[in-house]
Design an enzyme around this catalytic site. Structure first.
Site, PDB file in Angstrom:
ATOM      1  CB  THR A  31      45.249  27.823  34.428  1.00 11.36           C
ATOM      2  OG1 THR A  31      46.397  27.266  33.805  1.00 11.36           O
ATOM      3  CG2 THR A  31      44.575  26.742  35.267  1.00 11.36           C
ATOM      4  N   GLY A  32      42.013  27.914  33.943  1.00 12.09           N
ATOM      5  CA  GLY A  32      40.769  28.190  34.662  1.00 12.09           C
ATOM      6  C   GLY A  32      39.549  28.086  33.773  1.00 12.09           C
ATOM      7  CG  ASP A  84      45.658  33.276  33.080  1.00  8.95           C
ATOM      8  OD1 ASP A  84      44.630  32.595  33.270  1.00  8.95           O
ATOM      9  OD2 ASP A  84      46.737  33.045  33.641  1.00  8.95           O
ATOM     10  N   GLY A  85      42.595  34.338  32.946  1.00 17.42           N
ATOM     11  CA  GLY A  85      41.551  34.826  33.843  1.00 17.42           C
ATOM     12  C   GLY A  85      42.152  35.471  35.078  1.00 17.42           C
ATOM     13  CE  LYS A  97      46.562  34.947  36.287  1.00 12.44           C
ATOM     14  NZ  LYS A  97      45.383  34.100  36.105  1.00 12.44           N
ATOM     15  CD  GLU A 106      47.340  31.195  36.160  1.00  7.65           C
ATOM     16  OE1 GLU A 106      46.494  30.320  35.945  1.00  7.65           O
ATOM     17  OE2 GLU A 106      47.254  32.004  37.106  1.00  7.65           O
TER      18      GLU A 106
HETATM   19  C1  A5P Z   1      44.465  29.845  37.884  1.00  8.71           C
HETATM   20  O1  A5P Z   1      45.557  29.545  38.666  1.00  8.71           O
HETATM   21  C2  A5P Z   1      43.955  31.196  38.166  1.00  8.71           C
HETATM   22  O2  A5P Z   1      44.893  32.217  38.228  1.00  8.71           O
HETATM   23  C3  A5P Z   1      42.821  31.587  37.278  1.00  8.71           C
HETATM   24  O3  A5P Z   1      43.236  32.360  36.196  1.00  8.71           O
HETATM   25  C4  A5P Z   1      41.854  32.352  38.069  1.00  8.71           C
HETATM   26  O4  A5P Z   1      41.637  31.610  39.245  1.00  8.71           O
HETATM   27  C5  A5P Z   1      40.552  32.579  37.330  1.00  8.71           C
HETATM   28  O5  A5P Z   1      39.907  31.375  37.179  1.00  8.71           O
HETATM   29  P1  A5P Z   1      38.487  31.281  36.521  1.00  8.71           P
HETATM   30  O6  A5P Z   1      38.641  31.696  35.099  1.00  8.71           O
HETATM   31  O7  A5P Z   1      38.130  29.831  36.658  1.00  8.71           O
HETATM   32  O8  A5P Z   1      37.580  32.172  37.280  1.00  8.71           O
END
Ligand code: A5P
Length: 221
Positions: A31-32, A84-85, A97, A106
Protein backbone atom coordinates in the site's frame (compact mmCIF):
# COMPACT_ATOMS: atom_id res chain seq x y z
CA UNK A 1 3.91 15.07 -0.65
CA UNK A 2 6.97 13.78 -2.51
CA UNK A 3 8.66 16.14 -4.93
CA UNK A 4 9.31 15.10 -8.52
CA UNK A 5 12.73 13.59 -7.69
CA UNK A 6 11.46 11.42 -4.87
CA UNK A 7 8.55 10.38 -7.02
CA UNK A 8 10.98 9.34 -9.76
CA UNK A 9 13.00 7.36 -7.21
CA UNK A 10 9.85 5.56 -6.08
CA UNK A 11 8.95 4.83 -9.69
CA UNK A 12 12.30 3.29 -10.67
CA UNK A 13 12.38 1.16 -7.51
CA UNK A 14 8.82 -0.01 -8.20
CA UNK A 15 9.64 -0.83 -11.82
CA UNK A 16 12.64 -2.91 -10.75
CA UNK A 17 10.38 -4.83 -8.36
CA UNK A 18 7.78 -5.43 -11.07
CA UNK A 19 10.52 -7.13 -13.11
CA UNK A 20 10.96 -9.70 -10.33
CA UNK A 21 7.41 -10.99 -10.81
CA UNK A 22 7.01 -14.01 -13.07
CA UNK A 23 3.93 -15.70 -14.48
CA UNK A 24 2.46 -18.27 -12.11
CA UNK A 25 3.44 -16.35 -8.97
CA UNK A 26 1.22 -15.52 -6.03
CA UNK A 27 1.89 -11.87 -5.30
CA UNK A 28 1.22 -9.65 -2.28
CA UNK A 29 0.62 -6.02 -3.22
CA UNK A 30 1.46 -3.44 -0.54
CA UNK A 31 0.00 0.00 0.00
CA UNK A 32 1.11 3.57 -0.57
CA UNK A 33 2.50 5.99 -3.11
CA UNK A 34 5.43 3.72 -4.08
CA UNK A 35 3.14 0.76 -4.65
CA UNK A 36 1.01 3.10 -6.78
CA UNK A 37 3.95 3.02 -9.22
CA UNK A 38 4.30 -0.74 -8.91
CA UNK A 39 0.78 -1.47 -10.12
CA UNK A 40 1.05 0.06 -13.62
CA UNK A 41 4.53 -1.45 -14.02
CA UNK A 42 3.12 -4.85 -13.12
CA UNK A 43 0.14 -4.39 -15.45
CA UNK A 44 2.55 -3.46 -18.25
CA UNK A 45 4.33 -6.81 -17.86
CA UNK A 46 1.26 -8.43 -19.44
CA UNK A 47 1.53 -11.53 -17.25
CA UNK A 48 -1.54 -13.69 -17.61
CA UNK A 49 -1.22 -16.17 -14.75
CA UNK A 50 -0.79 -14.11 -11.57
CA UNK A 51 -2.71 -14.51 -8.34
CA UNK A 52 -2.58 -11.23 -6.43
CA UNK A 53 -3.76 -10.18 -2.98
CA UNK A 54 -4.00 -6.54 -1.90
CA UNK A 55 -3.22 -5.08 1.53
CA UNK A 56 -5.75 -2.26 1.24
CA UNK A 57 -8.92 -1.30 -0.56
CA UNK A 58 -7.01 1.51 -2.31
CA UNK A 59 -4.51 -0.96 -3.76
CA UNK A 60 -7.25 -3.42 -4.65
CA UNK A 61 -9.25 -0.75 -6.51
CA UNK A 62 -6.19 0.63 -8.29
CA UNK A 63 -5.02 -2.86 -9.35
CA UNK A 64 -8.44 -3.76 -10.72
CA UNK A 65 -8.62 -0.47 -12.67
CA UNK A 66 -5.38 -1.49 -14.36
CA UNK A 67 -6.64 -4.97 -15.16
CA UNK A 68 -4.63 -6.75 -12.45
CA UNK A 69 -6.96 -9.30 -10.87
CA UNK A 70 -7.02 -9.37 -7.07
CA UNK A 71 -8.48 -12.10 -4.90
CA UNK A 72 -9.27 -12.47 -1.22
CA UNK A 73 -6.37 -13.50 0.96
CA UNK A 74 -8.36 -16.32 2.51
CA UNK A 75 -7.90 -18.47 -0.59
CA UNK A 76 -4.08 -18.63 -0.55
CA UNK A 77 -1.93 -20.01 2.25
CA UNK A 78 1.34 -18.54 1.03
CA UNK A 79 2.76 -16.04 -1.44
CA UNK A 80 5.79 -16.26 -3.67
CA UNK A 81 6.58 -12.57 -3.36
CA UNK A 82 5.23 -9.52 -1.53
CA UNK A 83 6.26 -6.03 -2.60
CA UNK A 84 5.69 -2.95 -0.48
CA UNK A 85 7.00 0.48 0.49
CA UNK A 86 8.31 1.61 3.87
CA UNK A 87 8.46 4.78 5.92
CA UNK A 88 11.91 4.23 7.45
CA UNK A 89 14.75 1.74 6.84
CA UNK A 90 17.65 1.57 9.29
CA UNK A 91 21.13 0.26 8.39
CA UNK A 92 20.39 -2.94 10.35
CA UNK A 93 17.26 -3.41 8.14
CA UNK A 94 14.64 -2.72 10.76
CA UNK A 95 11.70 -1.08 8.99
CA UNK A 96 8.87 1.16 10.02
CA UNK A 97 5.68 0.84 8.02
CA UNK A 98 2.10 1.93 8.43
CA UNK A 99 2.15 5.52 7.23
CA UNK A 100 -0.88 4.49 5.21
CA UNK A 101 -2.47 2.65 8.11
CA UNK A 102 -2.29 -0.80 6.49
CA UNK A 103 0.71 -2.26 8.31
CA UNK A 104 -1.12 -5.21 9.88
CA UNK A 105 -2.20 -6.52 6.51
CA UNK A 106 1.22 -5.65 5.11
CA UNK A 107 2.92 -7.65 7.84
CA UNK A 108 0.62 -10.63 7.25
CA UNK A 109 1.44 -10.51 3.53
CA UNK A 110 5.17 -10.10 4.17
CA UNK A 111 5.24 -13.02 6.59
CA UNK A 112 3.34 -15.22 4.12
CA UNK A 113 5.77 -14.50 1.29
CA UNK A 114 8.87 -16.47 0.39
CA UNK A 115 10.39 -13.17 -0.65
CA UNK A 116 9.50 -9.75 0.79
CA UNK A 117 10.80 -6.95 -1.40
CA UNK A 118 10.79 -3.39 -0.07
CA UNK A 119 10.73 -0.51 -2.55
CA UNK A 120 11.67 2.98 -1.43
CA UNK A 121 12.94 6.40 -2.43
CA UNK A 122 16.32 7.33 -0.95
CA UNK A 123 14.81 9.59 1.73
CA UNK A 124 13.47 6.51 3.55
CA UNK A 125 16.97 5.44 4.57
CA UNK A 126 17.57 6.68 8.12
CA UNK A 127 20.48 6.35 10.55
CA UNK A 128 18.24 4.95 13.23
CA UNK A 129 14.57 4.20 13.60
CA UNK A 130 12.65 6.99 15.29
CA UNK A 131 9.06 7.96 15.96
CA UNK A 132 6.39 7.86 14.78
CA UNK A 133 5.71 4.13 14.88
CA UNK A 134 2.16 3.45 13.63
CA UNK A 135 -0.03 1.19 15.76
CA UNK A 136 -3.27 -0.55 14.88
CA UNK A 137 -5.48 -0.80 17.99
CA UNK A 138 -8.67 -2.68 18.72
CA UNK A 139 -11.62 -0.40 19.44
CA UNK A 140 -12.62 -2.68 22.31
CA UNK A 141 -11.02 -1.26 25.45
CA UNK A 142 -9.38 1.53 23.43
CA UNK A 143 -9.07 3.98 26.32
CA UNK A 144 -7.51 1.34 28.56
CA UNK A 145 -5.05 0.36 25.82
CA UNK A 146 -4.10 4.00 25.28
CA UNK A 147 -3.56 4.49 29.01
CA UNK A 148 -1.27 1.46 29.16
CA UNK A 149 0.63 2.55 26.03
CA UNK A 150 1.16 5.96 27.58
CA UNK A 151 3.49 4.27 30.08
CA UNK A 152 5.81 3.44 27.15
CA UNK A 153 5.60 6.90 25.59
CA UNK A 154 3.18 9.42 24.12
CA UNK A 155 0.67 8.19 21.58
CA UNK A 156 -0.92 10.60 19.11
CA UNK A 157 -4.29 9.96 17.50
CA UNK A 158 -4.60 10.24 13.75
CA UNK A 159 -7.97 11.87 13.16
CA UNK A 160 -10.32 9.46 11.43
CA UNK A 161 -7.54 6.98 10.58
CA UNK A 162 -9.02 3.53 10.26
CA UNK A 163 -7.20 0.38 9.18
CA UNK A 164 -8.51 -1.72 6.29
CA UNK A 165 -10.01 -4.00 8.97
CA UNK A 166 -11.83 -1.21 10.80
CA UNK A 167 -9.40 -0.80 13.68
CA UNK A 168 -7.98 2.47 15.01
CA UNK A 169 -4.63 3.78 13.74
CA UNK A 170 -2.51 5.90 16.09
CA UNK A 171 1.16 6.91 16.18
CA UNK A 172 3.51 6.00 18.98
CA UNK A 173 5.70 9.08 19.41
CA UNK A 174 7.88 8.03 22.33
CA UNK A 175 11.51 6.94 22.24
CA UNK A 176 12.38 3.94 20.07
CA UNK A 177 15.84 2.95 21.33
CA UNK A 178 16.30 -0.74 20.54
CA UNK A 179 13.60 -1.56 17.94
CA UNK A 180 13.47 -5.21 19.05
CA UNK A 181 12.74 -4.21 22.64
CA UNK A 182 10.07 -1.70 21.62
CA UNK A 183 8.53 -4.24 19.21
CA UNK A 184 8.31 -6.76 22.04
CA UNK A 185 6.80 -4.22 24.45
CA UNK A 186 4.18 -3.10 21.92
CA UNK A 187 3.35 -6.68 20.91
CA UNK A 188 2.80 -7.52 24.59
CA UNK A 189 -0.12 -5.09 24.79
CA UNK A 190 -3.31 -7.11 24.22
CA UNK A 191 -5.15 -4.21 22.56
CA UNK A 192 -2.40 -3.64 19.99
CA UNK A 193 -3.38 -5.57 16.87
CA UNK A 194 0.06 -4.87 15.45
CA UNK A 195 2.79 -2.26 15.35
CA UNK A 196 4.64 -0.86 12.35
CA UNK A 197 8.09 -2.22 13.26
CA UNK A 198 9.17 -4.95 10.82
CA UNK A 199 12.22 -7.03 11.83
CA UNK A 200 15.18 -7.59 9.49
CA UNK A 201 14.42 -11.33 9.27
CA UNK A 202 11.22 -10.50 7.44
CA UNK A 203 12.94 -8.55 4.67
CA UNK A 204 14.49 -10.32 1.66
CA UNK A 205 15.58 -7.41 -0.45
CA UNK A 206 15.43 -3.62 -0.50
CA UNK A 207 15.32 -1.69 -3.77
CA UNK A 208 16.24 1.97 -3.35
CA UNK A 209 15.62 4.45 -6.13
CA UNK A 210 18.56 6.83 -6.54
CA UNK A 211 18.34 10.48 -7.58
CA UNK A 212 20.06 9.61 -10.91
CA UNK A 213 17.30 7.12 -11.75
CA UNK A 214 19.36 4.02 -10.99
CA UNK A 215 18.27 1.42 -8.44
CA UNK A 216 20.42 0.20 -5.57
CA UNK A 217 19.73 -3.40 -4.50
CA UNK A 218 20.39 -4.15 -0.86
CA UNK A 219 20.18 -7.82 0.03
CA UNK A 220 18.84 -8.33 3.51
CA UNK A 221 17.97 -11.10 5.93
C1 A5P B 1 1.20 1.77 4.28
O1 A5P B 1 0.50 1.39 5.40
C2 A5P B 1 2.64 1.91 4.56
O2 A5P B 1 3.24 0.87 5.27
C3 A5P B 1 3.44 2.23 3.35
O3 A5P B 1 4.03 1.11 2.78
C4 A5P B 1 4.50 3.18 3.73
O4 A5P B 1 3.86 4.19 4.48
C5 A5P B 1 5.21 3.77 2.53
O5 A5P B 1 4.33 4.58 1.85
P1 A5P B 1 4.79 5.40 0.59
O6 A5P B 1 5.15 4.42 -0.47
O7 A5P B 1 3.57 6.21 0.24
O8 A5P B 1 5.94 6.25 1.00
Amino acid sequence: VAGPNLDREKKVAAEAAADLVQDGMRVGLGTGSTVAHLLPALAARGLTDLRCVATSVATEDHARELGVAVEDFDKLDRLDIAIDGADQIAPDRWLVKGGGGAHTREKVAAAAADRFVVIVSSDKLVERIGPPVPLELLRFGLRATLRRLDELGPVAPRPDAVSPDGNVIVDYRGPVGDPAALAAALAAEPGVVSHGLFPPEMVSEILVGNPDGSVRRVAAG
